[in-house]
Structures are given as C-alpha cells and as structure tokens.
Motif scaffolding. Structure first.
Motif, PDB file in Angstrom:
ATOM      1  N   VAL A   1       0.863  -1.187   0.000  1.00 56.85           N
ATOM      2  CA  VAL A   1       0.000   0.000   0.000  1.00 56.85           C
ATOM      3  C   VAL A   1       0.900   1.237   0.000  1.00 56.85           C
ATOM      4  CG1 VAL A   1      -1.711   1.321   1.313  1.00 56.85           C
ATOM      5  CG2 VAL A   1      -1.888  -1.176   1.188  1.00 56.85           C
ATOM      6  N   PRO A   2       0.707   2.162  -0.936  1.00 60.28           N
ATOM      7  CA  PRO A   2       1.596   3.320  -1.047  1.00 60.28           C
ATOM      8  C   PRO A   2       1.345   4.390   0.013  1.00 60.28           C
ATOM      9  CG  PRO A   2      -0.100   3.446  -2.714  1.00 60.28           C
ATOM     10  CD  PRO A   2      -0.295   2.134  -2.014  1.00 60.28           C
ATOM     11  N   ALA A   3       1.611   4.006   1.276  1.00 59.47           N
ATOM     12  CA  ALA A   3       1.479   4.935   2.403  1.00 59.47           C
ATOM     13  C   ALA A   3       2.442   4.494   3.494  1.00 59.47           C
ATOM     14  CB  ALA A   3       0.053   4.944   2.926  1.00 59.47           C
ATOM     15  N   THR A   4       3.111   5.449   4.097  1.00 60.42           N
ATOM     16  CA  THR A   4       4.064   5.110   5.167  1.00 60.42           C
ATOM     17  C   THR A   4       3.623   5.633   6.527  1.00 60.42           C
ATOM     18  OG1 THR A   4       5.363   7.104   4.697  1.00 60.42           O
ATOM     19  CG2 THR A   4       6.017   5.059   3.573  1.00 60.42           C
ATOM     20  N   ASN A   5       2.553   6.413   6.522  1.00 64.87           N
ATOM     21  CA  ASN A   5       2.036   6.933   7.788  1.00 64.87           C
ATOM     22  C   ASN A   5       0.532   7.148   7.670  1.00 64.87           C
ATOM     23  OD1 ASN A   5       1.580   9.597   6.592  1.00 64.87           O
ATOM     24  ND2 ASN A   5       3.800   9.893   6.760  1.00 64.87           N
ATOM     25  N   LEU A   6      -0.084   7.564   8.769  1.00 63.76           N
ATOM     26  CA  LEU A   6      -1.545   7.681   8.807  1.00 63.76           C
ATOM     27  C   LEU A   6      -2.046   8.758   7.841  1.00 63.76           C
ATOM     28  CD1 LEU A   6      -4.087   6.564  10.262  1.00 63.76           C
ATOM     29  CD2 LEU A   6      -3.915   8.531  11.797  1.00 63.76           C
TER      30      LEU A   6
ATOM     31  N   GLU B   1      -0.803   9.791   5.058  1.00 59.64           N
ATOM     32  CA  GLU B   1      -0.735   9.304   3.682  1.00 59.64           C
ATOM     33  C   GLU B   1      -1.814   8.260   3.410  1.00 59.64           C
ATOM     34  OE1 GLU B   1       4.109   9.925   3.089  1.00 59.64           O
ATOM     35  OE2 GLU B   1       3.244   7.905   3.067  1.00 59.64           O
ATOM     36  N   PHE B   2      -2.112   7.437   4.419  1.00 55.46           N
ATOM     37  CA  PHE B   2      -3.162   6.428   4.256  1.00 55.46           C
ATOM     38  C   PHE B   2      -4.529   7.090   4.094  1.00 55.46           C
ATOM     39  CE2 PHE B   2      -6.289   3.421   6.089  1.00 55.46           C
ATOM     40  CZ  PHE B   2      -6.134   2.380   5.188  1.00 55.46           C
ATOM     41  N   ILE B   3      -4.789   8.108   4.902  1.00 56.24           N
ATOM     42  CA  ILE B   3      -6.062   8.826   4.801  1.00 56.24           C
ATOM     43  C   ILE B   3      -6.164   9.526   3.439  1.00 56.24           C
ATOM     44  CG2 ILE B   3      -7.386  10.779   5.710  1.00 56.24           C
ATOM     45  CD1 ILE B   3      -6.362  10.008   8.513  1.00 56.24           C
ATOM     46  N   ALA B   4      -5.064  10.133   3.006  1.00 54.33           N
ATOM     47  CA  ALA B   4      -5.068  10.807   1.700  1.00 54.33           C
ATOM     48  C   ALA B   4      -5.335   9.821   0.573  1.00 54.33           C
ATOM     49  CB  ALA B   4      -3.730  11.509   1.482  1.00 54.33           C
ATOM     50  N   LEU B   5      -4.756   8.621   0.677  1.00 52.76           N
ATOM     51  CA  LEU B   5      -4.982   7.581  -0.333  1.00 52.76           C
ATOM     52  C   LEU B   5      -6.438   7.144  -0.342  1.00 52.76           C
ATOM     53  CD1 LEU B   5      -3.689   5.611  -2.411  1.00 52.76           C
ATOM     54  CD2 LEU B   5      -3.328   4.020  -0.495  1.00 52.76           C
ATOM     55  N   ALA B   6      -7.009   6.963   0.860  1.00 50.29           N
ATOM     56  CA  ALA B   6      -8.413   6.541   0.960  1.00 50.29           C
ATOM     57  C   ALA B   6      -9.354   7.596   0.389  1.00 50.29           C
ATOM     58  CB  ALA B   6      -8.760   6.248   2.415  1.00 50.29           C
ATOM     59  N   LYS B   7      -8.996   8.870   0.562  1.00 54.30           N
ATOM     60  CA  LYS B   7      -9.828   9.947   0.010  1.00 54.30           C
ATOM     61  C   LYS B   7      -9.678  10.050  -1.508  1.00 54.30           C
ATOM     62  CE  LYS B   7     -10.203  12.888   4.112  1.00 54.30           C
ATOM     63  NZ  LYS B   7      -9.882  14.190   4.735  1.00 54.30           N
ATOM     64  N   ALA B   8      -8.462   9.785  -1.987  1.00 52.59           N
ATOM     65  CA  ALA B   8      -8.218   9.871  -3.426  1.00 52.59           C
ATOM     66  C   ALA B   8      -8.868   8.730  -4.192  1.00 52.59           C
ATOM     67  CB  ALA B   8      -6.712   9.895  -3.694  1.00 52.59           C
ATOM     68  N   LYS B   9      -8.969   7.563  -3.522  1.00 53.91           N
ATOM     69  CA  LYS B   9      -9.558   6.388  -4.172  1.00 53.91           C
ATOM     70  C   LYS B   9     -10.682   5.812  -3.297  1.00 53.91           C
ATOM     71  CE  LYS B   9      -5.264   5.066  -6.517  1.00 53.91           C
ATOM     72  NZ  LYS B   9      -4.278   3.966  -6.737  1.00 53.91           N
TER      73      LYS B   9
END
Length: 329
Positions: free
Chosen positions: A140-145, A147-155
C-alpha cells in the motif's frame, strides 16, 4: 387463640431455620468451591486476544484454585454465541467467559441480542487492556496515517480492511476511524483473527486494526506495516509507532479491554474467589512478562470496579455508535 399463636411461632421458627439453612448452604458451597474443573469460555477461535489472554491466565489460575481451568473456544456471531452460552449456564462459578469491550458496544449495533449484558452477567474482573494497531499491507503506497487517509480519500471505496468479525471492537474502531477521517475503507469480516491477518499478509485486504499480540510477529518480519495505535498514548511494546490522534484525528481513543464474566446470580463469594485468582495470576512474574511481550497492559479491576466500567462504557458507546450510524440488523 393459644393454638393460633403457637402455630404462628412455629411457622416463624421454620422460616428462620430455613433462612439460616439456606445461608449455611450458600456459605458451604462457596467454601467448597471449586471441587471440579472450571470451563473458561473463549468466544472466538484460537489466535486472537481473548484466546491469548485466557491461555496465559489459565495455568496460574489452576494452580491457585486447585482445580484445572479448561479453555473452551466457542466462536461465532462476533463473540455472541460463547457469551450467550455462559449467560445461560448454571450460576455456580464453573463456567466463565473472557469478553472484550464489545459487550458494551453490541447492544447498540444489534436490535436483538440473546442476552442483556447489564442483567445476565456477574462481572468478575478486568484483566488487561491493549492498544489496537492499524497496520497495512507493505505494498500500500502509504508510510504513515496521513498518507493512508489521503490515499483513501483519493480512491474512495478501493481499500478494504479485515476484522475478526461483525460487531467486534476492531470493526467498531475502524468504523469510528472512517467517520472521524471522512473516508470509506470497506469492511471485510472474517471468522476470527488469524484468517483476517492471513488475508492482510496475502494482500487480499489492504488494512486491519488488530491487537498487538496478533500482529507483533508479522510486524517484526516485515509482512505488515504498522502506522498507528488506537489509544491516546503510545504503546511501550511499540514506542516508535505514533497514535492515531498524533496522525491528525484529534480525540480518537478506542482501547481494547478484556474482562471475565460469570452468569448472573453467581454467589458473590465465588465471584470474589475467581477474581482473586485472576488478580494473583496477573501478579505472577512469568505471566506478567508474557503478556507485556505481546503488548497487553495488566489492568485488574475487582467485581465492583468492573461493574462500574461496564455501566460507563455502555453510555459512551450508545452515543458513539449513534453518531456513526452503525446497525447490523
């Protein structure tokens, strides 16, 4: 008139004798307890936090009580099958259950439960608490929370998370995370902790919120990536992992605690005896070290304190679950 008075006196004497006899019988039962093995119900399959704790406690409890404490895994319905089995068991102290704080969550997400947590159980003790760990698959292209939230919002809708089942604390905690972060990571429930982690490692799901005990070895091997813990304080077991609150979700706090419950109307002396065996087992250096290695924080509460915590948590989760609008039936 004298006959009537004598009759009344005789009835009173009989009633008094009966009460004394009942008290003596109850006291004798408590003093004799236990005189056979105790069934320690784990309402989930082996491998999860409930199971790990029960198996850590059982040997020392057996030694203290002088009778074997036997683990009985009765999984299903998010822990409700095992809990209901204990609620309907004889109130004699020979059947107990290790339950997480899902027992204070489930009344608000199910319109019908086979038991009433406030009426059908006698709280015995709180055993331990543990932060839950938000972990993701390494790809998963995230190394911290953040980035994970940003990824979830983007997709939106493209990420999935696993849990041991519907209505478990892990499920509720992630839905609170979804609500607070304004994202929609899709829930994939499994029948227990182990299969939910297996599929995270395999990449079938992208995230999970699980106990440190169940995820620790996979974090160390690099098979999963930890990004945050669910409590306001970092865990001594993984001090380098920031909290979800530090990651930007102010006020997020979903600990996972475990308690032992007996059927309602179990004699108080017997409840106290079991509770004392748990307290003393937790003081055992070997047991304590074992639990600390797996991320558990010993947090013993006696029956009265445990009862107060259940009352407090029921009120808290009623409001929290209404806010996120979660219903499972």
């Amino acid at each position: 008139m004298k006959k009537i008075m004598l009759c009344a006196v005789s009835i009173a004497t009989l009633l008094s004798s009966s009460l004394v006899g009942a008290q003596t019988t109850a006291q004798s039962a408590a003093q004799a307890f236990p005189n056979k093995p105790i069934r320690f119900v784990v309402p989930f399959p082996p491998g999860g936090g409930n199971d790990i704790l029960a198996r850590a406690l059982a040997p020392k409890m057996s030694e203290i009580l002088g009778q074997q404490v036997v683990i009985d895994n009765r999984a299903g319905a998010g822990g409700n099958i095992g809990a209901d089995f204990v609620a309907k068991s004889p109130p004699d102290g020979y059947t107990i259950v290790i339950a997480s704080n899902q027992v204070t969550m489930n009344p608000w997400i199910y319109s019908k439960l086979p038991f009433d947590i406030a009426k059908d159980f006698a709280p015995v003790a709180q055993v331990a608490s543990v932060p839950m760990l938000l972990a993701i698959h390494p790809e998963v292209p995230a190394t911290n929370l953040k980035e994970f939230i940003a990824l979830a919002k983007a997709k939106p809708g493209s990420l999935n998370y696993s849990t041991p089942g519907l209505g478990t604390p892990q499920h509720i905690a992630f839905e609170v995370f979804n609500f607070d972060a304004g994202v929609k990571v899709t829930h994939v429930p499994y029948k227990g902790t182990s299969p939910s982690i297996v599929d995270l490692i395999g990449g079938q799901v992208q995230a999970t919120l699980g106990t440190m005990a169940s995820l620790d070895q996979h974090v160390k091997s690099g098979k999963v990536r930890p990004i945050a813990v669910s409590t306001p304080q970092r865990s001594p077991a993984m001090p380098d992992i920031p909290t979800i609150e530090e990651g930007g979700l102010k006020g997020y706090n979903v600990p996972l605690w475990y308690s032992v419950l007996a059927p309602a109307n179990t004699p108080k002396d017997i409840v106290a005896k079991i509770s004392a065996s748990i307290r003393d087992a937790l003081k055992d250096p070997q047991t304590k070290a074992q639990l600390e290695r797996q991320g558990f924080v010993e947090s013993y509460l006696d029956p009265e304190q445990m009862s107060a915590l259940i009352t407090k948590d029921l009120a808290y989760w009623q409001k929290a679950i209404q806010n996120i609008g979660l219903k499972l039936d």
